[in-house]
Design a protein around this motif. Structure first.
Motif, PDB file in Angstrom:
ATOM      1  N   GLY A  82       0.819  -1.218   0.000  1.00  0.00           N
ATOM      2  CA  GLY A  82       0.000   0.000   0.000  1.00  0.00           C
ATOM      3  C   GLY A  82       0.846   1.257   0.000  1.00  0.00           C
ATOM      4  N   ALA A  83       1.938   1.253   0.769  1.00  0.00           N
ATOM      5  CA  ALA A  83       2.820   2.421   0.831  1.00  0.00           C
ATOM      6  C   ALA A  83       3.511   2.663  -0.503  1.00  0.00           C
ATOM      7  CB  ALA A  83       3.853   2.223   1.934  1.00  0.00           C
ATOM      8  N   GLY A  84       3.972   1.583  -1.152  1.00  0.00           N
ATOM      9  CA  GLY A  84       4.610   1.724  -2.457  1.00  0.00           C
ATOM     10  C   GLY A  84       3.666   2.306  -3.488  1.00  0.00           C
ATOM     11  N   LEU A  85       2.431   1.828  -3.481  1.00  0.00           N
ATOM     12  CA  LEU A  85       1.419   2.356  -4.410  1.00  0.00           C
ATOM     13  C   LEU A  85       1.165   3.837  -4.160  1.00  0.00           C
ATOM     14  CD1 LEU A  85      -1.186  -0.562  -4.354  1.00  0.00           C
ATOM     15  CD2 LEU A  85       0.114   0.199  -6.342  1.00  0.00           C
ATOM     16  N   LEU A  86       0.938   4.189  -2.884  1.00  0.00           N
ATOM     17  CA  LEU A  86       0.681   5.591  -2.533  1.00  0.00           C
ATOM     18  C   LEU A  86       1.814   6.507  -2.985  1.00  0.00           C
ATOM     19  CD1 LEU A  86      -0.777   5.679   1.106  1.00  0.00           C
ATOM     20  CD2 LEU A  86      -1.809   6.660  -0.949  1.00  0.00           C
ATOM     21  N   SER A  87       3.034   6.082  -2.695  1.00  0.00           N
ATOM     22  CA  SER A  87       4.190   6.935  -2.958  1.00  0.00           C
ATOM     23  C   SER A  87       4.427   7.133  -4.447  1.00  0.00           C
ATOM     24  CB  SER A  87       5.428   6.330  -2.290  1.00  0.00           C
ATOM     25  OG  SER A  87       6.526   7.202  -2.420  1.00  0.00           O
ATOM     26  N   VAL A  88       4.446   6.054  -5.214  1.00  0.00           N
ATOM     27  CA  VAL A  88       4.702   6.166  -6.659  1.00  0.00           C
ATOM     28  C   VAL A  88       3.608   6.965  -7.349  1.00  0.00           C
ATOM     29  CG1 VAL A  88       4.914   4.888  -8.822  1.00  0.00           C
ATOM     30  CG2 VAL A  88       6.073   4.052  -6.778  1.00  0.00           C
ATOM     31  N   LEU A  89       2.355   6.666  -7.041  1.00  0.00           N
ATOM     32  CA  LEU A  89       1.253   7.401  -7.655  1.00  0.00           C
ATOM     33  C   LEU A  89       1.262   8.866  -7.239  1.00  0.00           C
ATOM     34  CD1 LEU A  89      -1.621   4.763  -7.330  1.00  0.00           C
ATOM     35  CD2 LEU A  89      -0.298   5.363  -9.368  1.00  0.00           C
ATOM     36  N   GLY A  90       1.715   9.121  -6.007  1.00  0.00           N
ATOM     37  CA  GLY A  90       1.836  10.503  -5.551  1.00  0.00           C
ATOM     38  C   GLY A  90       2.863  11.274  -6.362  1.00  0.00           C
ATOM     39  N   TYR A  91       4.034  10.663  -6.574  1.00  0.00           N
ATOM     40  CA  TYR A  91       5.069  11.315  -7.383  1.00  0.00           C
ATOM     41  C   TYR A  91       4.605  11.531  -8.819  1.00  0.00           C
ATOM     42  CZ  TYR A  91       8.849  11.103  -3.953  1.00  0.00           C
ATOM     43  OH  TYR A  91       9.634  11.313  -2.845  1.00  0.00           O
ATOM     44  N   ARG A  92       3.907  10.554  -9.351  1.00  0.00           N
ATOM     45  CA  ARG A  92       3.525  10.617 -10.771  1.00  0.00           C
ATOM     46  C   ARG A  92       2.361  11.556 -11.030  1.00  0.00           C
ATOM     47  NH1 ARG A  92       2.530  11.650 -15.020  1.00  0.00           N
ATOM     48  NH2 ARG A  92       2.444  10.391 -16.940  1.00  0.00           N
ATOM     49  N   PHE A  93       1.358  11.564 -10.149  1.00  0.00           N
ATOM     50  CA  PHE A  93       0.139  12.307 -10.443  1.00  0.00           C
ATOM     51  C   PHE A  93      -0.152  13.456  -9.480  1.00  0.00           C
ATOM     52  CE2 PHE A  93      -0.619   7.933 -12.045  1.00  0.00           C
ATOM     53  CZ  PHE A  93      -0.739   8.239 -13.400  1.00  0.00           C
ATOM     54  N   LEU A  94       0.073  13.254  -8.170  1.00  0.00           N
ATOM     55  CA  LEU A  94      -0.307  14.281  -7.203  1.00  0.00           C
ATOM     56  C   LEU A  94       0.658  15.465  -7.201  1.00  0.00           C
ATOM     57  CD1 LEU A  94      -2.209  15.203  -4.986  1.00  0.00           C
ATOM     58  CD2 LEU A  94      -0.836  13.914  -3.336  1.00  0.00           C
ATOM     59  N   THR A  95       1.951  15.189  -7.255  1.00  0.00           N
ATOM     60  CA  THR A  95       2.931  16.285  -7.225  1.00  0.00           C
ATOM     61  C   THR A  95       2.729  17.279  -8.369  1.00  0.00           C
ATOM     62  OG1 THR A  95       4.576  14.977  -6.028  1.00  0.00           O
ATOM     63  CG2 THR A  95       5.388  16.859  -7.289  1.00  0.00           C
ATOM     64  N   PRO A  96       2.553  16.823  -9.619  1.00  0.00           N
ATOM     65  CA  PRO A  96       2.287  17.793 -10.704  1.00  0.00           C
ATOM     66  C   PRO A  96       1.008  18.592 -10.470  1.00  0.00           C
ATOM     67  CG  PRO A  96       2.929  15.667 -11.612  1.00  0.00           C
ATOM     68  CD  PRO A  96       2.709  15.453 -10.157  1.00  0.00           C
ATOM     69  N   LEU A  97      -0.007  17.948  -9.890  1.00  0.00           N
ATOM     70  CA  LEU A  97      -1.263  18.648  -9.617  1.00  0.00           C
ATOM     71  C   LEU A  97      -1.071  19.719  -8.554  1.00  0.00           C
ATOM     72  CD1 LEU A  97      -4.321  18.789 -10.140  1.00  0.00           C
ATOM     73  CD2 LEU A  97      -4.619  17.062  -8.345  1.00  0.00           C
ATOM     74  N   LEU A  98      -0.345  19.376  -7.483  1.00  0.00           N
ATOM     75  CA  LEU A  98      -0.076  20.359  -6.432  1.00  0.00           C
ATOM     76  C   LEU A  98       0.741  21.527  -6.967  1.00  0.00           C
ATOM     77  CD1 LEU A  98       0.765  18.024  -3.397  1.00  0.00           C
ATOM     78  CD2 LEU A  98      -1.354  19.286  -3.811  1.00  0.00           C
ATOM     79  N   THR A  99       1.672  21.236  -7.865  1.00  0.00           N
ATOM     80  CA  THR A  99       2.498  22.292  -8.464  1.00  0.00           C
ATOM     81  C   THR A  99       1.628  23.268  -9.244  1.00  0.00           C
ATOM     82  OG1 THR A  99       4.382  20.787  -8.620  1.00  0.00           O
ATOM     83  CG2 THR A  99       4.455  22.777  -9.987  1.00  0.00           C
ATOM     84  N   LYS A 100       0.630  22.751  -9.952  1.00  0.00           N
ATOM     85  CA  LYS A 100      -0.295  23.621 -10.696  1.00  0.00           C
ATOM     86  C   LYS A 100      -1.076  24.522  -9.752  1.00  0.00           C
ATOM     87  CE  LYS A 100      -1.047  20.636 -14.720  1.00  0.00           C
ATOM     88  NZ  LYS A 100      -2.048  19.843 -15.493  1.00  0.00           N
TER      89      LYS A 100
END
Length: 205
Positions: free
Chosen positions: A96-114
């Motif tokens: 679960g942690a691996g999924l959260l972290s990778v998906l966060g880097y791939r999708f959430l970080t760019p969204l937060l940057t916007k």
């Protein structure tokens, strides 16, 4: 690049010593070390698989994921590493942690940057979300704790539930939830204040 991955490797190896530092009994210590290694290992495998699946580089591994998300299992299991979560539970937590972290880097970080929220080191993906995940897991496993399961270790893991048994498992779970919510509030206020402070332009004399 080699220096960066050397740092990640040392963190991976020594993470069980971080999580087991506050244990007080041998059995508690053993659970903390074994559960942490299992969570780290499953997070690492999950990170490699997910990185190749969602990477921008067409099936290649993203080194940001490999450097950081491989450690997310150690973060996520931190609050429950000394509890009776069983090997399968530790592996599931790491996945679960691996999924959260990778998906966060791939999708959430760019969204937060916007949205104007900059997380240049991906702290939210390695520590933030896995940390909240860990806090919620502590609520679950505290609610499931029984004296039959823990025996004499119950007081070592949950101090208020040992001895006279003044606190029930349900009550302990609520305290875990309150602590998790308080941590989120403090972190949010502190992070907002710090971010606001460092954005203030300083005039040098």
């Amino acid at each position: 690049m080699a220096r960066i991955f050397t740092g990640s490797l040392f963190l991976w190896i020594y993470w069980p010593s971080f999580n087991s530092a506050l244990t007080t009994t041998n059995s508690e210590y053993q659970r903390a070390v074994i559960n942490t290694y299992l969570a780290l290992a499953s997070a690492t495998v999950t990170t490699f698989v997910m990185s190749s699946v969602v990477s921008k580089h067409h099936g290649k591994l993203d080194m940001v994921h490999i450097q950081n998300s491989t450690l997310a299992g150690g973060v996520a299991v931190g609050s429950v590493c000394n509890m009776h979560i069983m090997p399968g539970g530790a592996v599931a937590i790491g996945i679960g942690a691996g999924l959260l972290s990778v998906l966060g880097y791939r999708f959430l970080t760019p969204l937060l940057t916007k949205w104007g929220i900059r997380d240049t080191c991906g702290v939210n993906n390695l520590h933030g979300m896995p940390g909240i995940y860990s806090g919620l897991l502590s609520v679950l496993f505290a609610a499931l704790a029984t004296s039959d399961e823990y025996g004499s270790d119950l007081g070592a893991v949950f101090g208020a539930m040992g001895g006279d048994g003044s606190r029930t498992a349900t009550s302990q779970a609520l305290y875990q939830l309150y602590a998790t919510l308080a941590t989120i509030v403090i972190a949010t206020i502190g992070g907002a204040f710090t971010g606001r402070h460092i954005r203030i332009k300083r005039i040098s004399i």
